[in-house]
Design an enzyme around this catalytic site. Structure first.
Site, mmCIF file in Angstrom:
data_model
loop_
_atom_site.group_PDB
_atom_site.id
_atom_site.type_symbol
_atom_site.label_atom_id
_atom_site.label_comp_id
_atom_site.label_asym_id
_atom_site.label_seq_id
_atom_site.Cartn_x
_atom_site.Cartn_y
_atom_site.Cartn_z
ATOM 1 N N GLU A 98 3.263 10.988 -10.468
ATOM 2 C CA GLU A 98 2.095 10.452 -11.188
ATOM 3 C C GLU A 98 0.832 10.637 -10.347
ATOM 4 O OE1 GLU A 98 4.978 8.893 -10.757
ATOM 5 O OE2 GLU A 98 5.754 8.762 -12.791
ATOM 6 N N ALA A 118 0.855 -1.194 0.000
ATOM 7 C CA ALA A 118 0.000 0.000 0.000
ATOM 8 C C ALA A 118 0.889 1.242 0.000
ATOM 9 C CB ALA A 118 -0.924 -0.005 1.217
ATOM 10 N N SER A 128 9.986 7.535 7.950
ATOM 11 C CA SER A 128 11.120 8.430 8.204
ATOM 12 C C SER A 128 11.062 8.930 9.642
ATOM 13 C CB SER A 128 11.073 9.625 7.250
ATOM 14 O OG SER A 128 11.100 9.191 5.918
ATOM 15 N N GLU A 154 5.528 11.484 -0.215
ATOM 16 C CA GLU A 154 4.293 12.275 -0.058
ATOM 17 C C GLU A 154 3.456 12.247 -1.343
ATOM 18 O OE1 GLU A 154 4.362 15.917 2.184
ATOM 19 O OE2 GLU A 154 6.261 15.325 3.107
ATOM 20 N N GLY A 175 31.077 18.772 -15.448
ATOM 21 C CA GLY A 175 31.866 17.737 -16.113
ATOM 22 C C GLY A 175 32.114 16.564 -15.168
ATOM 23 N N GLY A 176 33.284 15.950 -15.280
ATOM 24 C CA GLY A 176 33.610 14.767 -14.469
ATOM 25 C C GLY A 176 33.612 15.055 -12.978
ATOM 26 N N THR A 196 3.795 10.256 -5.354
ATOM 27 C CA THR A 196 4.684 10.401 -6.517
ATOM 28 C C THR A 196 4.144 11.466 -7.480
ATOM 29 O OG1 THR A 196 3.440 8.758 -7.760
ATOM 30 C CG2 THR A 196 5.274 7.926 -6.425
ATOM 31 N N ARG A 243 2.514 19.111 1.314
ATOM 32 C CA ARG A 243 3.054 18.909 -0.038
ATOM 33 C C ARG A 243 3.608 20.194 -0.643
ATOM 34 N NH1 ARG A 243 -1.583 14.812 -1.879
ATOM 35 N NH2 ARG A 243 -0.429 12.903 -1.457
HETATM 36 C C1 LIG Z 1 12.850 8.673 1.000
HETATM 37 C C2 LIG Z 1 11.425 8.307 1.261
HETATM 38 C C3 LIG Z 1 10.825 8.713 2.443
HETATM 39 C C4 LIG Z 1 9.507 8.339 2.730
HETATM 40 N N1 LIG Z 1 8.956 8.688 3.931
HETATM 41 C C5 LIG Z 1 7.714 8.242 4.249
HETATM 42 C C6 LIG Z 1 7.160 8.486 5.554
HETATM 43 O O1 LIG Z 1 7.777 9.137 6.406
HETATM 44 N N2 LIG Z 1 5.945 7.953 5.846
HETATM 45 C C7 LIG Z 1 5.228 7.216 4.944
HETATM 46 O O2 LIG Z 1 4.131 6.774 5.272
HETATM 47 N N3 LIG Z 1 5.725 6.979 3.698
HETATM 48 C C8 LIG Z 1 6.936 7.468 3.331
HETATM 49 N N4 LIG Z 1 7.462 7.200 2.074
HETATM 50 C C9 LIG Z 1 6.702 6.364 1.143
HETATM 51 C C10 LIG Z 1 6.209 7.094 -0.095
HETATM 52 O O3 LIG Z 1 5.135 7.930 0.221
HETATM 53 C C11 LIG Z 1 5.895 6.033 -1.159
HETATM 54 O O4 LIG Z 1 7.141 5.510 -1.593
HETATM 55 C C12 LIG Z 1 5.111 6.582 -2.324
HETATM 56 O O5 LIG Z 1 3.823 6.956 -1.921
HETATM 57 C C13 LIG Z 1 5.015 5.572 -3.477
HETATM 58 O O6 LIG Z 1 4.623 4.308 -3.032
HETATM 59 P P1 LIG Z 1 5.484 3.025 -3.471
HETATM 60 O O7 LIG Z 1 6.900 3.310 -3.191
HETATM 61 O O8 LIG Z 1 4.882 1.835 -2.839
HETATM 62 O O9 LIG Z 1 5.331 2.946 -5.053
HETATM 63 P P2 LIG Z 1 4.104 2.313 -5.880
HETATM 64 O O10 LIG Z 1 2.824 2.797 -5.325
HETATM 65 O O11 LIG Z 1 4.313 0.851 -6.021
HETATM 66 O O12 LIG Z 1 4.313 3.001 -7.293
HETATM 67 C C14 LIG Z 1 5.291 2.552 -8.234
HETATM 68 C C15 LIG Z 1 5.174 3.430 -9.482
HETATM 69 O O13 LIG Z 1 3.866 3.294 -10.047
HETATM 70 C C16 LIG Z 1 3.282 4.570 -10.211
HETATM 71 N N5 LIG Z 1 1.829 4.516 -10.013
HETATM 72 C C17 LIG Z 1 1.160 4.045 -8.936
HETATM 73 N N6 LIG Z 1 -0.164 4.212 -9.101
HETATM 74 C C18 LIG Z 1 -0.331 4.822 -10.303
HETATM 75 C C19 LIG Z 1 -1.466 5.282 -11.035
HETATM 76 N N7 LIG Z 1 -2.706 5.188 -10.550
HETATM 77 N N8 LIG Z 1 -1.262 5.853 -12.240
HETATM 78 C C20 LIG Z 1 -0.015 5.968 -12.739
HETATM 79 N N9 LIG Z 1 1.105 5.572 -12.088
HETATM 80 C C21 LIG Z 1 0.947 5.011 -10.886
HETATM 81 C C22 LIG Z 1 3.940 5.435 -9.145
HETATM 82 O O14 LIG Z 1 3.843 6.809 -9.471
HETATM 83 C C23 LIG Z 1 5.361 4.914 -9.179
HETATM 84 O O15 LIG Z 1 6.062 5.536 -10.213
HETATM 85 C C24 LIG Z 1 8.770 7.587 1.774
HETATM 86 C C25 LIG Z 1 9.376 7.218 0.568
HETATM 87 C C26 LIG Z 1 10.684 7.561 0.307
HETATM 88 C C27 LIG Z 1 11.303 7.129 -0.998
#
Ligand SMILES: Cc1cc2nc3c(=O)[nH]c(=O)nc-3n(C[C@H](O)[C@H](O)[C@H](O)COP(=O)(O)OP(=O)(O)OC[C@H]3O[C@@H](n4cnc5c(N)ncnc54)[C@H](O)[C@@H]3O)c2cc1C
Length: 388
Positions: free
Chosen positions: A368, A132, A160, A364, A340-341, A366, A242
């Site tokens: 998308e 999720a 985090s 917070e 550069g490098g 992606t 956000r």
């Molecule tokens: C450094 C970091 C810190 C974080 N800190 C927190 C935190 O403190 N608390 C917390 O709860 N979460 C945190 N997160 C989690 C973050 O919110 C999720 O990584 C993010 O919501 C995406 O979920 P996922 O990684 O499971 O990717 P997925 O949901 O599996 O998505 C994979 C790809 O599919 C794309 N995708 C998914 N659904 C669709 C759609 N309907 N249409 C088109 N494309 C789609 C996504 O954009 C992505 O490119 C953190 C993540 C990172 C990387």
């Protein structure tokens, strides 16, 4: 229309910039190379009263009844100029505390918000799970009421600040069949509840890990908001925070441009500084324009929230988040090319920014998902055509 900050806001920006120049930038490479919290910097930020901006006045903060989005954006833009790790720790305090600010009971606010305002306690918000992420409403951590306690079972990921947090706002479902309407927010206090944190490393280090909940007991009074309203609690928090991710991206991009301008003015190839090549100037113009556009976008979304002009700032907040984080990626990539490098050498600063700029496009929500939100909000603004 007034494009000027107030005197207080100008002073705040100058103070944070000065602190970053003195205490963060000189050791940013070290701070951003490890997930250890730079406690000395946190102490300086606490003494400056920066954490107060996350909390309303009544609970020891300096926000007027709410979190001040404009001040948060000003602070984050300056912090991320210095270190993405310092910025992330600060922002996560906002993420963890804001749910309590808008949905907590008086007792919960009195207990948890003052120590956050003083910088004595760090906060965490844990929504994501392995199955999720973008579809956060599909979470499967369960919460079952047992007498005066909720018993939680499940595994959270990407939490985090989880190792060090003094308070964790955590989400679980009380009834999976209800989907989003079964999700409930809880205040998990490490002094009261037992759980395990399994840290892991990410591209640009910060304190992040999995939270393993095995019969974790949370007192009944620690439900945050109403049972079944947790998804709304999370979305309300993200809606406001956000915008500030956009501001942090602007700060990072600005710093990349600043050091790149210094670089191209001093780096001589073909008998003259790179800055005198038109192709360099074209890139500088592109980047400065994009950063300016991003800054205006974030400040507008923040102003909209603070002024109360509009009930919902979802559209502008999501626009600012996705556009600025993508913009920062373009800027940092172009800047690195101009080094550069040396751009990829570990002794030089660009590689640090290149690693730091990637994650904000993911967390917070992606890019998308932000676009899904923007399109949804946009379509609402246009009336449905009358059916024949
Ligand atoms: C450094 C970091 C810190 C974080 N800190 C927190 C935190 O403190 N608390 C917390 O709860 N979460 C945190 N997160 C989690 C973050 O919110 C999720 O990584 C993010 O919501 C995406 O979920 P996922 O990684 O499971 O990717 P997925 O949901 O599996 O998505 C994979 C790809 O599919 C794309 N995708 C998914 N659904 C669709 C759609 N309907 N249409 C088109 N494309 C789609 C996504 O954009 C992505 O490119 C953190 C993540 C990172 C990387």
């Amino acid at each position: 229309m007034n494009f000027e900050f107030t005197d207080e806001q100008k002073e705040l920006k100058a103070k944070v910039r000065d602190m970053v120049d003195k205490h963060v930038l000189p050791r940013a490479a070290q701070i951003d190379s490890t997930s250890e919290i730079p406690w000395d910097v946190m102490k300086i930020m606490a003494d400056m009263g920066l954490f107060k901006f996350l909390i309303p006045e009544e609970y020891g903060g300096s926000g007027k009844g709410d979190l001040r989005a404009l001040e948060l954006s000003i602070i984050r833009e300056e912090l991320s100029r210095g270190s993405c790790q310092v910025d992330a720790i600060y922002a996560l305090n906002g993420l963890g505390s804001y749910s309590i600010t808008h949905s907590g009971t008086e007792e919960q606010k009195r207990k948890y918000l003052p120590p956050i305002a003083k910088g004595e306690m760090l906060a965490c918000m844990s929504l994501s799970e392995k199955n999720a992420g973008s579809d956060a409403a599909a979470l499967s951590t369960t919460a079952v009421l047992d007498g005066n306690e909720w018993v939680l079972n499940g595994e959270k990921i990407f939490a985090s600040n989880s190792k060090v947090a003094g308070v964790i706002v955590i989400f679980a479902t009380v009834d999976k069949s209800k989907g989003a309407n079964g999700i409930t927010a809880f205040i998990m206090d490490p002094k009261v509840s037992k759980y395990e944190v399994r840290p892991f490393q990410v591209l640009s280090p910060h304190d992040i890990g999995e939270i393993i909940l095995k019969d974790t007991r949370i007192p009944k009074e620690n439900v945050l908001g109403e049972v079944g309203h947790g998804f709304r609690v999370a979305m309300k928090t993200l809606d406001v925070l956000r915008t500030s991710v956009g501001a942090a991206a602007v700060g990072l991009a600005q710093y990349a441009l600043d050091i790149t301008i210094e670089r191209v003015k001093s780096r001589v190839q073909f008998g003259k500084p790179l800055a005198e090549q038109q192709i360099t100037q074209d890139r500088l113009a592109d980047m400065a324009t994009e950063i300016n556009a991003g800054r205006l976008m974030t400040l507008y979304a923040a102003w909209l929230k603070d002024s109360g002009t509009r009930k919902s700032v979802t559209l502008e907040s999501s626009m600012a988040k996705w556009w600025c984080t993508e913009m920062a990626q373009r800027v940092v990539d172009k800047c690195l090319q101009m080094w550069g490098g040396y751009g990829v050498m570990m002794d030089y600063p660009m590689q640090r920014l290149y690693r730091a700029v990637r994650a904000p496009r993911l967390y917070e929500g992606t890019t998308e998902i932000q676009k899904v939100i923007v399109a949804r909000e946009l379509l609402k603004l246009y009336p449905d055509p009358v059916k024949a």
